[in-house]
Design a protein around this motif. Structure first.
Motif, PDB file in Angstrom:
ATOM      1  N   UNK A  26      37.112  -8.253  15.016  1.00 28.76           N
ATOM      2  CA  UNK A  26      37.623  -9.349  15.848  1.00 28.76           C
ATOM      3  C   UNK A  26      37.200  -9.170  17.307  1.00 28.76           C
ATOM      4  N   UNK A  27      36.947 -10.284  17.981  1.00 37.55           N
ATOM      5  CA  UNK A  27      36.460 -10.219  19.362  1.00 37.55           C
ATOM      6  C   UNK A  27      37.421  -9.458  20.272  1.00 37.55           C
ATOM      7  N   UNK A  28      38.712  -9.678  20.099  1.00 38.57           N
ATOM      8  CA  UNK A  28      39.690  -8.986  20.950  1.00 38.57           C
ATOM      9  C   UNK A  28      39.589  -7.472  20.782  1.00 38.57           C
ATOM     10  N   UNK A  29      39.386  -7.010  19.545  1.00 33.84           N
ATOM     11  CA  UNK A  29      39.235  -5.572  19.293  1.00 33.84           C
ATOM     12  C   UNK A  29      38.000  -5.020  19.993  1.00 33.84           C
ATOM     13  N   UNK A  30      36.930  -5.811  19.997  1.00 32.93           N
ATOM     14  CA  UNK A  30      35.685  -5.376  20.643  1.00 32.93           C
ATOM     15  C   UNK A  30      35.891  -5.229  22.147  1.00 32.93           C
ATOM     16  N   UNK A  31      36.587  -6.174  22.760  1.00 29.27           N
ATOM     17  CA  UNK A  31      36.821  -6.110  24.206  1.00 29.27           C
ATOM     18  C   UNK A  31      37.674  -4.885  24.551  1.00 29.27           C
ATOM     19  N   UNK A  47      39.013  -2.503  32.796  1.00 33.61           N
ATOM     20  CA  UNK A  47      40.284  -3.185  32.506  1.00 33.61           C
ATOM     21  C   UNK A  47      40.052  -4.688  32.392  1.00 33.61           C
ATOM     22  N   UNK A  48      39.017  -5.062  31.675  1.00 29.39           N
ATOM     23  CA  UNK A  48      38.728  -6.492  31.496  1.00 29.39           C
ATOM     24  C   UNK A  48      39.914  -7.167  30.794  1.00 29.39           C
ATOM     25  N   UNK A  49      40.341  -8.326  31.280  1.00 32.97           N
ATOM     26  CA  UNK A  49      41.428  -9.039  30.602  1.00 32.97           C
ATOM     27  C   UNK A  49      40.925  -9.618  29.279  1.00 32.97           C
ATOM     28  N   UNK A  50      41.529  -9.195  28.194  1.00 37.51           N
ATOM     29  CA  UNK A  50      41.014  -9.513  26.865  1.00 37.51           C
ATOM     30  C   UNK A  50      40.941 -11.018  26.636  1.00 37.51           C
ATOM     31  N   UNK A  51      42.026 -11.727  26.892  1.00 42.13           N
ATOM     32  CA  UNK A  51      42.056 -13.167  26.612  1.00 42.13           C
ATOM     33  C   UNK A  51      41.026 -13.919  27.454  1.00 42.13           C
ATOM     34  N   UNK A  52      40.895 -13.546  28.719  1.00 44.86           N
ATOM     35  CA  UNK A  52      39.951 -14.230  29.616  1.00 44.86           C
ATOM     36  C   UNK A  52      38.510 -14.027  29.159  1.00 44.86           C
ATOM     37  N   UNK A  53      38.153 -12.777  28.871  1.00 43.81           N
ATOM     38  CA  UNK A  53      36.787 -12.480  28.431  1.00 43.81           C
ATOM     39  C   UNK A  53      36.496 -13.196  27.115  1.00 43.81           C
ATOM     40  N   UNK A  54      37.457 -13.189  26.204  1.00 42.02           N
ATOM     41  CA  UNK A  54      37.266 -13.844  24.913  1.00 42.02           C
ATOM     42  C   UNK A  54      37.063 -15.351  25.080  1.00 42.02           C
ATOM     43  N   UNK A  55      37.831 -15.963  25.958  1.00 46.06           N
ATOM     44  CA  UNK A  55      37.671 -17.403  26.210  1.00 46.06           C
ATOM     45  C   UNK A  55      36.309 -17.710  26.814  1.00 46.06           C
ATOM     46  N   UNK A  56      35.862 -16.874  27.748  1.00 48.95           N
ATOM     47  CA  UNK A  56      34.541 -17.074  28.362  1.00 48.95           C
ATOM     48  C   UNK A  56      33.442 -16.927  27.307  1.00 48.95           C
ATOM     49  N   UNK A  57      33.563 -15.878  26.493  1.00 44.52           N
ATOM     50  CA  UNK A  57      32.571 -15.644  25.437  1.00 44.52           C
ATOM     51  C   UNK A  57      32.488 -16.849  24.499  1.00 44.52           C
ATOM     52  N   UNK A  58      33.629 -17.347  24.070  1.00 43.91           N
ATOM     53  CA  UNK A  58      33.648 -18.482  23.149  1.00 43.91           C
ATOM     54  C   UNK A  58      33.074 -19.736  23.803  1.00 43.91           C
ATOM     55  N   UNK A  59      33.385 -19.933  25.077  1.00 47.96           N
ATOM     56  CA  UNK A  59      32.853 -21.086  25.804  1.00 47.96           C
ATOM     57  C   UNK A  59      31.328 -21.035  25.883  1.00 47.96           C
TER      58      UNK A  59
END
Length: 199
Positions: free
Chosen positions: A55-60, A70-82
């Motif tokens: 899962x992407x969150x696990x990767x982050x 300390x990358x924010x997981x939800x933010x990075x995941x949203x950017x990646x998906x976008x």
């Protein structure tokens, strides 16, 4: 290249999505790079493929630990998906898998079993005009234990009303193959993009 199937008759086909139905892994890698560049985080391509199916969150989280970030997981995941969604017009199907989808459609029921979100899976399949081929979608939000746990595959079999031992799984990652085996299902390995020319 053709994709030979295991011997036997199967009552349902279960497909991973990214890298299996849709040739999306190169596009996902570009999206990952763009998102992670904003945080100065490196993600080598060989590691990206080695971690396929997670899962992407696990990767982050793992990248944070690996690089002391300390990358924010939800933010990075949203950017990646976008960034991935922006590339959907470039998306193509994996030809060898598409051939099996066309050949068996209406003969056996199909399910998608993905570690991606329902929104991402639906967008990818819709972009290729394949969404209506699948009777069931089991996505990341539908189960609690990710591959290699068999939960997602067993849930798909249950929703299709087919015994696990009568299902054939199409997968491109080690985690997915292990999950299929743990579910008691036969599987066929879909080569990764850089390996297909060698098969």
């Amino acid at each position: 290249m053709s994709l030979p199937l295991p011997a036997g008759e199967f009552a349902a086909y279960l497909f991973d999505c990214d890298g299996t139905i849709v040739d999306s892994m190169p596009l996902h890698y570009i999206a990952w790079q763009r998102a992670l560049d904003e945080w100065g985080c490196e993600f080598p391509e060989d590691l990206f493929y080695a971690w396929g199916g997670r899962p992407a969150a696990d990767i982050i989280v793992a990248l944070n630990e690996r690089h002391g970030l300390t990358m924010p997981v939800a933010t990075v995941d949203e950017r990646r998906e976008s960034y991935y969604q922006e590339q959907l017009p470039q998306l193509a199907a994996v030809p060898e898998v598409l051939a099996h989808i066309h050949a068996a459609h209406r003969r056996v029921p199909f399910a998608v079993v993905s570690g991606g979100t329902r929104a991402s899976v639906t967008a990818s399949l819709d972009a290729l005009g394949l969404l209506d081929r699948f009777d069931v979608l089991v996505c990341a939000d539908d189960y609690t234990r990710a591959k290699p746990d068999p939960e997602a595959f067993l849930l798909a079999a249950e929703q299709l009303g087919v015994p696990p031992g009568s299902c054939l799984v199409f997968e491109d990652t080690d985690l997915g193959i292990r999950a299929a085996t743990a579910a008691g299902m036969a599987s066929v390995r879909v080569p990764q993009p850089r390996d297909r020319s060698e098969v």
